[in-house]
Write an enzyme that holds these catalytic residues in place. Structure first.
Site, PDB file in Angstrom:
ATOM      1  N   ASP A  98       1.943   0.495  -7.893  1.00  0.00           N
ATOM      2  CA  ASP A  98       3.278   0.498  -8.504  1.00  0.00           C
ATOM      3  C   ASP A  98       4.202   1.537  -7.880  1.00  0.00           C
ATOM      4  OD1 ASP A  98       2.248  -1.417 -10.140  1.00  0.00           O
ATOM      5  OD2 ASP A  98       2.514  -0.312 -12.022  1.00  0.00           O
ATOM      6  N   GLN A 124       0.803  -1.220   0.000  1.00  0.00           N
ATOM      7  CA  GLN A 124       0.000   0.000   0.000  1.00  0.00           C
ATOM      8  C   GLN A 124       0.839   1.274   0.000  1.00  0.00           C
ATOM      9  OE1 GLN A 124      -2.619  -1.843   3.280  1.00  0.00           O
ATOM     10  NE2 GLN A 124      -3.969  -0.385   2.271  1.00  0.00           N
ATOM     11  N   ASN A 137      -1.736 -10.924   8.574  1.00  0.00           N
ATOM     12  CA  ASN A 137      -2.778  -9.919   8.765  1.00  0.00           C
ATOM     13  C   ASN A 137      -4.096 -10.373   8.154  1.00  0.00           C
ATOM     14  OD1 ASN A 137      -3.469  -7.013   9.514  1.00  0.00           O
ATOM     15  ND2 ASN A 137      -4.120  -7.089   7.359  1.00  0.00           N
ATOM     16  N   GLU A 138      -5.128 -10.452   8.988  1.00  0.00           N
ATOM     17  CA  GLU A 138      -6.514 -10.641   8.581  1.00  0.00           C
ATOM     18  C   GLU A 138      -6.761 -11.855   7.690  1.00  0.00           C
ATOM     19  OE1 GLU A 138      -7.904  -5.979   9.003  1.00  0.00           O
ATOM     20  OE2 GLU A 138      -7.866  -6.886   7.005  1.00  0.00           O
ATOM     21  N   ARG A 182       3.706   0.359  12.928  1.00  0.00           N
ATOM     22  CA  ARG A 182       3.483  -0.977  12.369  1.00  0.00           C
ATOM     23  C   ARG A 182       3.707  -0.933  10.857  1.00  0.00           C
ATOM     24  NH1 ARG A 182      -2.155  -4.283  11.534  1.00  0.00           N
ATOM     25  NH2 ARG A 182      -1.157  -6.101  10.577  1.00  0.00           N
ATOM     26  N   HIS A 192       1.139  -9.252   4.757  1.00  0.00           N
ATOM     27  CA  HIS A 192      -0.039  -8.384   4.614  1.00  0.00           C
ATOM     28  C   HIS A 192      -0.540  -8.492   3.180  1.00  0.00           C
ATOM     29  CE1 HIS A 192      -2.140  -4.784   6.592  1.00  0.00           C
ATOM     30  NE2 HIS A 192      -2.781  -4.988   5.448  1.00  0.00           N
ATOM     31  N   GLU A 219      -5.332  -2.210  14.295  1.00  0.00           N
ATOM     32  CA  GLU A 219      -5.866  -1.335  13.244  1.00  0.00           C
ATOM     33  C   GLU A 219      -7.202  -0.771  13.695  1.00  0.00           C
ATOM     34  OE1 GLU A 219      -6.234  -2.674   9.209  1.00  0.00           O
ATOM     35  OE2 GLU A 219      -4.325  -3.754   9.276  1.00  0.00           O
ATOM     36  N   ASN A 267      -8.036  -5.962  14.771  1.00  0.00           N
ATOM     37  CA  ASN A 267      -8.300  -4.991  13.706  1.00  0.00           C
ATOM     38  C   ASN A 267      -9.806  -4.793  13.654  1.00  0.00           C
ATOM     39  OD1 ASN A 267      -5.589  -5.258  13.184  1.00  0.00           O
ATOM     40  ND2 ASN A 267      -5.819  -5.912  11.059  1.00  0.00           N
ATOM     41  N   TYR A 285     -13.094  -2.019  12.606  1.00  0.00           N
ATOM     42  CA  TYR A 285     -13.561  -0.791  11.991  1.00  0.00           C
ATOM     43  C   TYR A 285     -15.069  -0.594  12.142  1.00  0.00           C
ATOM     44  CZ  TYR A 285      -9.019  -0.613   9.619  1.00  0.00           C
ATOM     45  OH  TYR A 285      -7.678  -0.565   9.349  1.00  0.00           O
TER      46      TYR A 285
END
Length: 493
Positions: free
Chosen positions: A74, A41, A188-189, A99, A144, A399, A329, A331
């Protein structure tokens, strides 16, 4: 049925009238604040040096229509070249930890442990050492979502051999960075990396195979996590004394009516229990209710055995207890009802295998991400549920953040912080849950997977049309920095 919603016993506990004084809004000594990012990311430099292709590099080229703005990672934030600015931002905020994740293909270009990239090693050494020089602890995630495409071509997370492949990768990372990294997230997740790609085909590797693929992935991820934890525990913990866990994506479910209490609890077991019960429960293995439902569903579909791969006794023992804390995590939340319940206009079900449907409370504020609605009490409810299910342990919120459009005056994000952190404090001070840290997602705007660059989660705004990817602090960055410095929520008087 809008307007009035049934509250379960878990929810009622969280809604008891509590007189909150300014003193109650203090964070305890030792509580730590951080921010997070992930390699694909933010790093960019997707084909720099000997880095090889990962499954997201492939997806954004083969299926660009899946990304809201048809963008790619990219270049992203170009953190591969601009890491010094990232470190500077963490210091300006006063973070206790940052992190990050390691890109598997940047460190091990072949996907296997037979070749370590010198440039990749230098990059992660620079970031880790740069953080430590500022007094900021690195929290490092090994995986991740950016699997080497070379391993995906061999079956990826549906191939049981990946347990050893991941273990070998983890051992390399521990040996290279373990002297300085004391907190690790293995994976992660799992929910997002297994259920979403194989159930919907909308995320990498975008292979639609809900009956088999999603469940093979689920078991292999848990086994790979356990393999890495056991390697660290035996070979590296005596020297480095670090701690490890995996991070779960947790959507809190509340029943739509009193009659939906049982199906809601089953939905919780499917959402959270599948990736928690094998590790954190005393018994280990899959949640019994999920095992039963999956066996029945598989038989009804004509399969000769359950599509949920069984754990052997040895595998149960391998996975059970492989944690040093629980990484949360969180939200958003949903209201849940059974298939026979009242029809409503809602999103697709997140829990098709257990016969549950969900809807959004119209009072919950939407965000720029289609899946994300604001319900602060969900964070507290979720953590209390986990403690009730698996006993007292240390929790770290790894998160939590808010999606919005561009702009520096993000008062809505500040409001989000305030309300979610208030609920976290209630979990700590009223429910007596041991929460040791909070991580804001994310340090800066980045490539937000299917949202591309349309959703902004960053404390820092990034100008993606600027070759230098200028980063500018938002109002929320100043607010978060003030919380960290004062060690309390600044909402009194």
């Amino acid at each position: 049925m809008h307007g009035r919603y049934y509250r379960s016993s878990h929810t009622c506990k969280s809604l008891l009238a509590v007189t909150v004084t300014c003193e109650d809004l203090d964070f305890p000594p030792g509580f730590q604040f951080g921010a997070a990012s992930a390699a694909y990311q933010v790093e960019g430099a997707w084909n720099v040096s000997d880095k090889s292709e990962n499954i997201w590099d492939r997806l954004v080229r083969d299926k660009p229509e899946l990304i809201a703005d048809r963008s790619t990672g990219d270049v992203a934030c170009d953190s591969y070249h601009l890491w010094r600015r990232d470190v500077e931002m963490t210091a300006d905020l006063g973070l206790h930890f940052y992190r990050i994740s390691i890109a598997w293909t940047r460190l091990l270009p072949n996907g296997f442990a037979n070749k370590i990239s010198e440039d990749g090693l230098n990059y992660y050494n620079n970031v880790i050492d740069g953080l430590l020089e500022k007094g900021i602890q690195p929290m490092v995630t090994l995986y991740h979502w950016d699997l080497p495409q070379s391993l995906q071509d061999l079956g990826g997370w549906t191939n049981p051999l990946i347990v050893n492949w991941f273990g070998n990768y983890a051992r390399i990372a521990f040996s290279l960075f373990g002297d300085r990294v004391k907190t690790w997230i293995t994976i992660n997740e799992p929910l997002i990396m297994c259920d979403v790609p194989y159930n919907t085909g909308s995320m990498a590797p975008a292979i639609v195979n809900p009956d088999v693929g999603a469940h093979l992935c689920a078991k292999n991820v848990l086994m790979a996590h356990a393999k890495a934890w056991r390697i660290y525990d035996k070979e590296f913990r005596p020297k480095y004394h670090g701690e490890l866990s995996l991070a779960n994506h947790l959507i809190w479910y509340e029943p739509f009516t009193p009659e939906d209490e049982e199906i809601t609890e089953t939905a919780r077991e499917y959402m959270a229990g599948r990736y928690s019960h094998p590790i954190y429960s005393k018994e280990g293995g899959w949640p019994p209710v999920i095992e039963k439902i999956m066996a029945e569903n598989s038989k009804a579909k004509g399969y000769s055995e359950s599509n949920l791969p069984a754990f052997t006794k040895e595998e149960i023992d391998l996975v059970r207890g492989t944690f040093d804390f629980y990484a949360v995590n969180h939200y958003t939340s949903r209201h849940t009802q059974g298939e026979e319940g009242e029809e409503f206009g809602a999103f697709r079900s997140d829990v098709p295998d257990v016969g549950a449907k969900y809807e959004i409370n119209p009072d919950w504020k939407p965000t720029t991400s289609s899946w994300f609605f604001v319900y602060p009490e969900g964070l507290r409810n979720q953590i209390v549920w986990l403690r009730e299910q698996y006993g007292d342990m240390k929790f770290i919120v790894t998160e939590n953040g808010y999606a919005r459009l561009k702009g520096l005056d993000d008062t809505d994000r500040i409001e989000y912080y305030t309300e979610y952190l208030k609920q976290l404090l209630l979990a700590m001070k009223v429910d007596h849950v041991n929460v040791s840290g909070y991580t804001h997602w994310s340090l800066m705007d980045n490539f937000e997977w299917l949202d591309g660059y349309t959703s902004k989660f960053g404390l820092y705004e990034v100008n993606f049309t600027d070759p230098m990817r200028e980063r500018t602090p938002r109002a929320s960055a100043n607010y978060y920095s003030k919380i960290i410095k004062q060690r309390k929520l600044d909402i009194c008087c």
